[in-house]
Design an enzyme around this catalytic site. Structure first.
Site, PDB file in Angstrom:
ATOM      1  N   TRP A 126       5.856  -5.373   0.864  1.00 44.79           N
ATOM      2  CA  TRP A 126       4.792  -6.005  -0.176  1.00 44.79           C
ATOM      3  C   TRP A 126       5.510  -7.164  -0.928  1.00 44.79           C
ATOM      4  O   TRP A 126       4.814  -7.884  -1.387  1.00 44.79           O
ATOM      5  CB  TRP A 126       4.417  -4.741  -1.178  1.00 44.79           C
ATOM      6  CG  TRP A 126       5.230  -4.355  -1.909  1.00 44.79           C
ATOM      7  CD1 TRP A 126       6.009  -3.536  -1.900  1.00 44.79           C
ATOM      8  CD2 TRP A 126       5.874  -4.856  -3.227  1.00 44.79           C
ATOM      9  NE1 TRP A 126       6.838  -3.015  -3.122  1.00 44.79           N
ATOM     10  CE2 TRP A 126       6.629  -3.974  -3.912  1.00 44.79           C
ATOM     11  CE3 TRP A 126       5.252  -5.929  -3.915  1.00 44.79           C
ATOM     12  CZ2 TRP A 126       7.004  -4.189  -5.139  1.00 44.79           C
ATOM     13  CZ3 TRP A 126       5.833  -6.249  -5.192  1.00 44.79           C
ATOM     14  CH2 TRP A 126       6.868  -5.360  -5.911  1.00 44.79           C
ATOM     15  N   ASP A 140      10.459   6.041  -7.570  1.00 46.65           N
ATOM     16  CA  ASP A 140       9.739   4.821  -7.058  1.00 46.65           C
ATOM     17  C   ASP A 140      10.467   3.382  -7.372  1.00 46.65           C
ATOM     18  O   ASP A 140      10.011   2.487  -7.968  1.00 46.65           O
ATOM     19  CB  ASP A 140       8.350   4.604  -7.823  1.00 46.65           C
ATOM     20  CG  ASP A 140       7.312   3.529  -7.434  1.00 46.65           C
ATOM     21  OD1 ASP A 140       7.523   3.200  -6.276  1.00 46.65           O
ATOM     22  OD2 ASP A 140       6.885   2.826  -8.126  1.00 46.65           O
ATOM     23  N   ASN A 155       9.081   2.288  -1.800  1.00 46.97           N
ATOM     24  CA  ASN A 155       9.215   3.585  -2.039  1.00 46.97           C
ATOM     25  C   ASN A 155       8.708   4.564  -0.888  1.00 46.97           C
ATOM     26  O   ASN A 155       8.019   4.037  -0.073  1.00 46.97           O
ATOM     27  CB  ASN A 155       8.636   4.338  -3.378  1.00 46.97           C
ATOM     28  CG  ASN A 155       7.155   3.933  -3.302  1.00 46.97           C
ATOM     29  OD1 ASN A 155       6.699   2.518  -3.659  1.00 46.97           O
ATOM     30  ND2 ASN A 155       6.323   4.895  -3.070  1.00 46.97           N
ATOM     31  N   ASP A 174      11.490   1.238  -5.411  1.00 47.58           N
ATOM     32  CA  ASP A 174      11.414   0.083  -4.298  1.00 47.58           C
ATOM     33  C   ASP A 174      12.748  -0.489  -4.230  1.00 47.58           C
ATOM     34  O   ASP A 174      13.081  -1.100  -5.022  1.00 47.58           O
ATOM     35  CB  ASP A 174      10.071  -0.795  -4.389  1.00 47.58           C
ATOM     36  CG  ASP A 174       8.877  -0.084  -4.431  1.00 47.58           C
ATOM     37  OD1 ASP A 174       8.049  -0.523  -3.822  1.00 47.58           O
ATOM     38  OD2 ASP A 174       8.561   1.007  -5.191  1.00 47.58           O
ATOM     39  N   GLU A 183       1.634   3.337  -2.238  1.00 55.80           N
ATOM     40  CA  GLU A 183       1.109   4.373  -3.189  1.00 55.80           C
ATOM     41  C   GLU A 183      -0.012   5.069  -2.359  1.00 55.80           C
ATOM     42  O   GLU A 183      -0.457   6.083  -3.108  1.00 55.80           O
ATOM     43  CB  GLU A 183       0.708   3.844  -4.389  1.00 55.80           C
ATOM     44  CG  GLU A 183       1.895   3.912  -5.371  1.00 55.80           C
ATOM     45  CD  GLU A 183       3.100   2.924  -4.968  1.00 55.80           C
ATOM     46  OE1 GLU A 183       4.323   3.602  -5.063  1.00 55.80           O
ATOM     47  OE2 GLU A 183       2.887   1.720  -4.719  1.00 55.80           O
ATOM     48  N   ASN A 186      11.392  -6.231 -10.982  1.00 55.30           N
ATOM     49  CA  ASN A 186      10.035  -6.279  -9.892  1.00 55.30           C
ATOM     50  C   ASN A 186       9.822  -7.402  -9.189  1.00 55.30           C
ATOM     51  O   ASN A 186      10.802  -7.758  -8.491  1.00 55.30           O
ATOM     52  CB  ASN A 186       8.941  -5.596 -10.844  1.00 55.30           C
ATOM     53  CG  ASN A 186       7.854  -4.744 -10.046  1.00 55.30           C
ATOM     54  OD1 ASN A 186       7.165  -5.530  -9.468  1.00 55.30           O
ATOM     55  ND2 ASN A 186       7.800  -3.605 -10.333  1.00 55.30           N
ATOM     56  N   ARG A 217      15.437  -2.672  -7.959  1.00 55.32           N
ATOM     57  CA  ARG A 217      14.399  -1.979  -9.107  1.00 55.32           C
ATOM     58  C   ARG A 217      15.338  -1.005  -9.587  1.00 55.32           C
ATOM     59  O   ARG A 217      15.185  -0.541 -10.817  1.00 55.32           O
ATOM     60  CB  ARG A 217      13.079  -1.620  -8.608  1.00 55.32           C
ATOM     61  CG  ARG A 217      12.116  -2.475  -8.875  1.00 55.32           C
ATOM     62  CD  ARG A 217      10.772  -2.136  -8.008  1.00 55.32           C
ATOM     63  NE  ARG A 217      10.042  -0.774  -8.334  1.00 55.32           N
ATOM     64  CZ  ARG A 217       8.772  -0.757  -8.063  1.00 55.32           C
ATOM     65  NH1 ARG A 217       8.015  -1.645  -7.296  1.00 55.32           N
ATOM     66  NH2 ARG A 217       8.054   0.126  -8.671  1.00 55.32           N
ATOM     67  N   ALA A 227       1.401  -5.806 -12.760  1.00 50.33           N
ATOM     68  CA  ALA A 227       1.222  -4.293 -12.964  1.00 50.33           C
ATOM     69  C   ALA A 227       1.451  -3.768 -14.370  1.00 50.33           C
ATOM     70  O   ALA A 227       0.837  -2.528 -14.585  1.00 50.33           O
ATOM     71  CB  ALA A 227       2.441  -3.631 -11.841  1.00 50.33           C
ATOM     72  N   GLY A 231       0.886  -1.224  -0.014  1.00 51.68           N
ATOM     73  CA  GLY A 231       0.140  -0.103   0.060  1.00 51.68           C
ATOM     74  C   GLY A 231       0.422   1.208   0.006  1.00 51.68           C
ATOM     75  O   GLY A 231       0.405   2.453   0.389  1.00 51.68           O
TER      76      GLY A 231
END
Length: 581
Positions: A258, A318, A276, A320, A194, A411, A341, A551, A192
């Site tokens: 996550w 972003d 992130n 992560d 974002e 990712n 990433r 994604a 979560g």
């Protein structure tokens, strides 16, 4: 009210009480990487190497691989299927999109039971309705749900044994990772980032669901341990309030956990990556913003942070740091490898967190010129950071082109490591993005980005590339390019093989030393999940989940348009040699 067991948090001893009636024990899980008859953890062993010692399927026989059975998840609920199957006691436990889990008979492919979690309408998963797998312990199979709950089911019946709410889905919390069992503790994270949630790691009693400890991954938040009556006791603040976060932004700082974690019995540490910082607009939060975009090493019995390494301080792209930390032996020491990433591959001392090496595993990186091996910090390229919108018209900062794109050089798709070859097998993607910053304020349950972006391919002929990476030298030994981005995981075996899937629907096997393609099978939908292997009755099997999504089609800009011909699905395929039928 559930009966609580007395737990000594100081030593945890290590949860010896659990072994009384356990079908699956601590010892079985710690030795899972050597167990050829079962797959008892995400990562095919808690270390996450995804290496099997089985050799029946090898470079000479793999051409004979044929389907043994296939199972459809059914219904209209498809979307991304990112689950790794768990194999235990003659059953396959496999999760599916929309928080479903199935138990399947290994010999026949027949469904034994299904549990379908009742989800509220207002769930807010950022990156598709995926689930990456379950954990098994005792006679339970445990998984997280999109409305941020943990559910434990009886392995034989599928009946709910316990269910615990982890957090408020209306605030953006969800759960997509496979839980980890380490020293008898059920370790989970949260999704979560974002939405401005606060990342954390939690340890629970796997038999009851009761909390043992909670450790936030944003600096400034209090950690807790829990007594035998469930009362929260202060366990110290994570870091120092406002040291690397300005003002009040740490209160909605992201750093979600996550991807779940790994655990190495050799070091006694659990490793978990953090996402992130929130919001994406880095000019609102000057400082390193610990412990976002980092790798944390934790004591699994207390949640205490033993060391932390931040790969992207003050992240503006972003990037992560949630990717898996895979431990391995090199030059007589224990290290961890991480394909971040941000485009760099890190080799870190697994006991101390000291950086050993860092090198690119993709061809184009614009945000940093390299990693300083003495300080461990990136050498930022200031001109390639999205600008502060308040310095212009107040509505939008200047646009920069950045590579990798925010979906990352790698990712969620897990890599593999072979002790035979000494190589990591990394599913990489070559793409970039136009990105700019915008003003943003936090609103509960609302997207909390402060940035806009458009993803673009970097090459006409390929986006994805499976790469064999030497952690000693930083060299790419071989690569296999793929038209679409790679989004499924990798497995390697003592049979000299590397297995991986593609969005075009293929499960492939290649030579681990050369990368030469030896076999492929069309599964009917895109593969965005990692394969596994085991043996039963003297026969080696390989399984993979098929079902396009994740994604990429949701966030992929021009890339999403490039792969919009791909069809969704939902099934698991199992293979064995034709000579064994």
């Amino acid at each position: 009210m559930k009966t609580r067991m007395t737990i000594l948090l100081a030593g945890l001893a290590p949860l010896a009480f659990i072994a009384q009636a356990a079908d699956i024990t601590n010892a079985m899980i710690e030795n899972a990487a050597k167990d050829t008859k079962n797959v008892l953890s995400f990562g095919m062993g808690t270390q996450g190497q995804r290496f099997s010692t089985l050799t029946q399927i090898n470079t000479k026989t793999v051409g004979q691989l044929v389907p043994a059975w296939s199972f459809s998840f059914g219904g209209e609920k498809q979307r991304g299927q990112e689950s790794q199957p768990i194999i235990a006691n003659g059953k396959m436990f496999v999760t599916a999109s929309y928080s479903r889990i199935y138990a399947i008979d290994l010999k026949t492919g027949n469904k034994l039971w299904k549990y379908e979690h009742r989800l509220p309408e207002a769930i807010m998963p950022c990156c598709d309705v995926v689930n990456r797998g379950a954990a098994v312990y005792g006679n339970l199979v445990i998984f997280g749900t999109l409305d941020a709950q943990l559910v434990a089911l009886d392995q034989n019946t599928g009946k709910v044994v316990w269910k615990e709410k982890v957090d408020d889905y209306a605030a953006g919390y969800s759960m997509t990772a496979a839980p980890l069992i380490a020293k008898g503790v059920l370790i989970t994270g949260v999704s979560g980032g974002e939405f401005g949630i606060v990342g954390r790691v939690e340890g629970r009693n796997p038999l009851t669901g009761e909390l043992l400890w909670s450790r936030p991954t944003v600096e400034g938040h209090m950690g807790y341990k829990y007594d035998k009556d469930g009362k929260a006791l202060d366990a110290g603040v994570t870091g120092t309030v406002n040291k690397t976060w300005p003002g009040e932004l740490w209160k909605t700082g992201g750093a979600s956990t996550w991807m779940g974690g790994t655990y190495d019995p050799a070091t006694g540490l659990a490793y978990i990556g953090t996402g992130n910082p929130a919001p994406w607009n880095s000019h609102l939060r000057p400082g390193d913003n610990l412990y976002s975009s980092s790798t944390l090493a934790l004591d699994p019995t207390t949640g205490q942070i033993k060391w932390a390494y931040q790969s992207t301080p003050n992240d503006s792209w972003d990037f992560d740091g949630a990717n898996e930390f895979v431990t391995f032996d090199m030059n007589g020491k224990r290290y961890g490898g991480k394909a971040d990433r941000n485009g760099f591959f890190y080799v870190i001392d697994a006991k101390t967190g000291q950086l050993q090496n860092a090198f690119p595993f993709v061809n184009k990186i614009t945000w940093a010129s390299g990693i300083d091996l003495k300080t461990g910090r990136p050498n930022f390229i200031a001109a390639n950071r999205p600008s502060d919108p308040t310095k212009g018209d107040g509505k939008k900062g200047s646009t920069v082109f950045a590579a990798p794109a925010f979906l990352g050089a790698k990712n969620q798709m897990p890599m593999a490591y072979s002790p035979q070859t000494g190589l990591f097998y990394v599913p990489a993607n070559e793409w970039g993005m136009e990105i700019w910053n915008e003003p943003i304020t936090y609103k509960k349950g609302g997207a909390y980005l402060g940035a806009g972006f458009t993803i673009r391919p970097l090459n006409d002929d390929y986006i994805g590339a499976l790469r064999a990476v030497d952690p000693k030298t930083g060299k790419i030994v071989w690569e296999n390019k793929n038209t679409a981005p790679l989004w499924g995981g990798v497995m390697t075996t003592a049979g000299g093989l590397v297995f991986y899937g593609t969005p075009e629907g293929f499960l492939k096997a290649v030579d681990a030393k050369s990368g030469k393609e030896l076999w492929k099978f069309q599964t009917g939908s895109g593969v965005v999940a990692p394969p596994v292997t085991w043996e039963d009755g003297g026969v080696q099997y390989v399984a993979v989940v098929s079902g396009w999504g994740g994604a990429v089609p949701l966030w992929g800009g021009e890339v999403a348009k490039k792969v919009n011909f791909l069809e969704q699905g939902g099934s698991v395929w199992v293979f064995k040699l034709a000579s064994k039928i």
